[in-house]
Each structure stands twice: as C-alpha cells, then as structure tokens.
Write a protein that holds these residues in place. Sequence first.
Motif, short mmCIF file in Angstrom:
data_model
loop_
_atom_site.label_atom_id
_atom_site.label_comp_id
_atom_site.label_asym_id
_atom_site.label_seq_id
_atom_site.Cartn_x
_atom_site.Cartn_y
_atom_site.Cartn_z
N CYS A 140 -6.92 13.52 -14.91
CA CYS A 140 -7.45 14.74 -15.50
C CYS A 140 -6.39 15.84 -15.33
CB CYS A 140 -8.73 15.18 -14.79
SG CYS A 140 -10.02 13.95 -14.80
N ALA A 141 -6.22 16.61 -16.38
CA ALA A 141 -5.24 17.69 -16.28
C ALA A 141 -5.43 18.66 -17.44
CB ALA A 141 -3.83 17.12 -16.31
N ASP A 142 -4.98 19.86 -17.23
CA ASP A 142 -4.85 20.79 -18.34
C ASP A 142 -3.60 20.37 -19.10
OD1 ASP A 142 -7.00 22.20 -17.37
OD2 ASP A 142 -5.79 23.74 -16.39
N GLU B 194 0.85 -1.19 0.00
CA GLU B 194 0.00 0.00 0.00
C GLU B 194 0.88 1.23 0.00
OE1 GLU B 194 -3.31 0.17 2.70
OE2 GLU B 194 -3.28 -2.01 2.93
N GLY B 195 0.39 2.26 -0.62
CA GLY B 195 1.15 3.50 -0.65
C GLY B 195 0.27 4.65 -1.09
N ASN B 196 0.88 5.79 -1.22
CA ASN B 196 0.15 6.94 -1.71
C ASN B 196 0.88 7.50 -2.91
OD1 ASN B 196 2.20 8.83 -0.75
ND2 ASN B 196 1.41 8.38 1.29
N MET B 197 0.15 8.25 -3.69
CA MET B 197 0.77 8.83 -4.88
C MET B 197 0.22 10.23 -5.12
SD MET B 197 -0.92 6.66 -7.93
CE MET B 197 -2.67 6.67 -8.23
N GLN B 198 1.05 11.01 -5.76
CA GLN B 198 0.68 12.36 -6.14
C GLN B 198 1.02 12.53 -7.62
OE1 GLN B 198 3.22 12.08 -3.50
NE2 GLN B 198 1.50 11.67 -2.15
N HIS B 199 0.32 13.45 -8.22
CA HIS B 199 0.55 13.75 -9.63
C HIS B 199 0.89 15.23 -9.73
CE1 HIS B 199 -1.28 15.09 -13.55
NE2 HIS B 199 -0.34 14.27 -13.93
N ASN C 227 -0.83 19.94 -16.38
CA ASN C 227 -0.87 20.91 -15.29
C ASN C 227 -2.17 20.74 -14.52
OD1 ASN C 227 1.56 22.38 -16.20
ND2 ASN C 227 0.27 22.80 -17.97
N LYS C 228 -2.15 21.09 -13.24
CA LYS C 228 -3.33 21.01 -12.39
C LYS C 228 -3.94 19.61 -12.44
CE LYS C 228 -4.39 25.83 -13.28
NZ LYS C 228 -5.36 26.74 -13.88
N GLY C 229 -3.11 18.62 -12.30
CA GLY C 229 -3.56 17.24 -12.43
C GLY C 229 -4.38 16.75 -11.26
N VAL C 230 -5.32 15.88 -11.57
CA VAL C 230 -6.15 15.23 -10.56
C VAL C 230 -6.22 13.75 -10.92
CG1 VAL C 230 -8.46 15.07 -9.57
CG2 VAL C 230 -7.54 17.30 -10.22
N LEU C 231 -6.02 12.91 -9.94
CA LEU C 231 -6.20 11.47 -10.13
C LEU C 231 -7.51 11.06 -9.48
CD1 LEU C 231 -2.65 10.13 -9.20
CD2 LEU C 231 -3.67 10.23 -11.47
#
Length: 187
Positions: free
Chosen positions: A165-167, A80-85, A151-155
């Motif tokens: 999702c991202a610009d 298990e882990g976490n991630m960022q975009h 840019n402005k990414g969302v997972l």
Amino acid sequence: SSGINAEWPLRPGNTAYFKTSIPEFYTAYPDAAITYSVVNTRYPRAEFDHDNIILDMPVELSVQVAGADVLTLALSLTVEGNMQHNNNVLSGQVTSATHTSSIKSSQIGNINVDDIEGVIDDILNNTVLPKINAVIVKGVTLPIDQYVSLNKGVLEAHDDFVKVCADATLTDFSLQELKKIAEDILI
C-alpha cells in the motif's frame, strides 16, 4: 542455473580448502580448482510475517573439478530476513539461514553428510550471506520507478499474498504517456 567461479576470500575455490573438513575430496583431487553450479529445483516459496520474509529454496549444488561433476548435493535452504519499503525501493537483510543436505551423487567416495553440513554453514555464513546482504541492504528498485513513485509505503503480509500500500505519484514520463493516449482518443 548459474556457475560460480569460487575465488572467494575463504578460498573454497580450491580443494586445499577442504583438506581437513573433507579429506577424501582433497585426496581425490589435490590442489584442484573448483567451480560450483547452483540450480533451483522449483520456485522458492516465500512467507511474509510483518517485516520478516522467509524463503524456502530447494536447490541442487554441483561441485565441479576440471569441468566434471564430482559431488552433487540436494539442499533445502531456508533463509529468513527483514525488509523495508521506502518509495520504490525494497531493502533489507538476511538474518539467518538454515539448510539440510543430502548427497545425490559422489565421485569422491564415502563422505559423511555431517561434514558437508559444516562446510556449507561456513560458506553460507562467511561468504554467501555477506555478499547477498551487501546488495539487498542498499535496496532493490521496483521495476515501476519509471511510471510511479510510491510514498508512505506499507507492506502487509497475508496467507497467500503480500499487499503493498502506498500513495502513488505519477512520474513526468507517465503523465506524458497518459497525455498521448488522451490525445489519440480525442483525435
């Protein structure tokens, strides 16, 4: 499939490391060098939940001495882990790992699987996971960075897929490629 020459700080690359945890191993192969081979037995299954990722990976671990398999384990590993975009880079860290083991074959003799579980816990928590985290904390660039910047990414996690999702901004390379395609169409 990959072989790992186990010259790690904890020294599980020599049977002496297992002298007290798995004495049968040390007795059968005293002070011998060890190589580990890890093979995925199927593709990992990934689950995403908000910023968390859960990977279920069944692997086969072969412990080798002098090029011969002396112990083969079937491991079911859940990480298990976490991630960022951030733009074109995914980063994160492993926050926990659990596993179950079974012995597929042994040239060492009768080994208690509970003893192996403790050794695997030790190697995972003190060697493997810190090495993995050292890489993924820095981030992994998505293989699209030559073409677009995100840019402005969302997972977003869904039952059977992850939506990113991202610009998107086209890179100079992409703009040049599109210009070539347009010119070819017009000529």
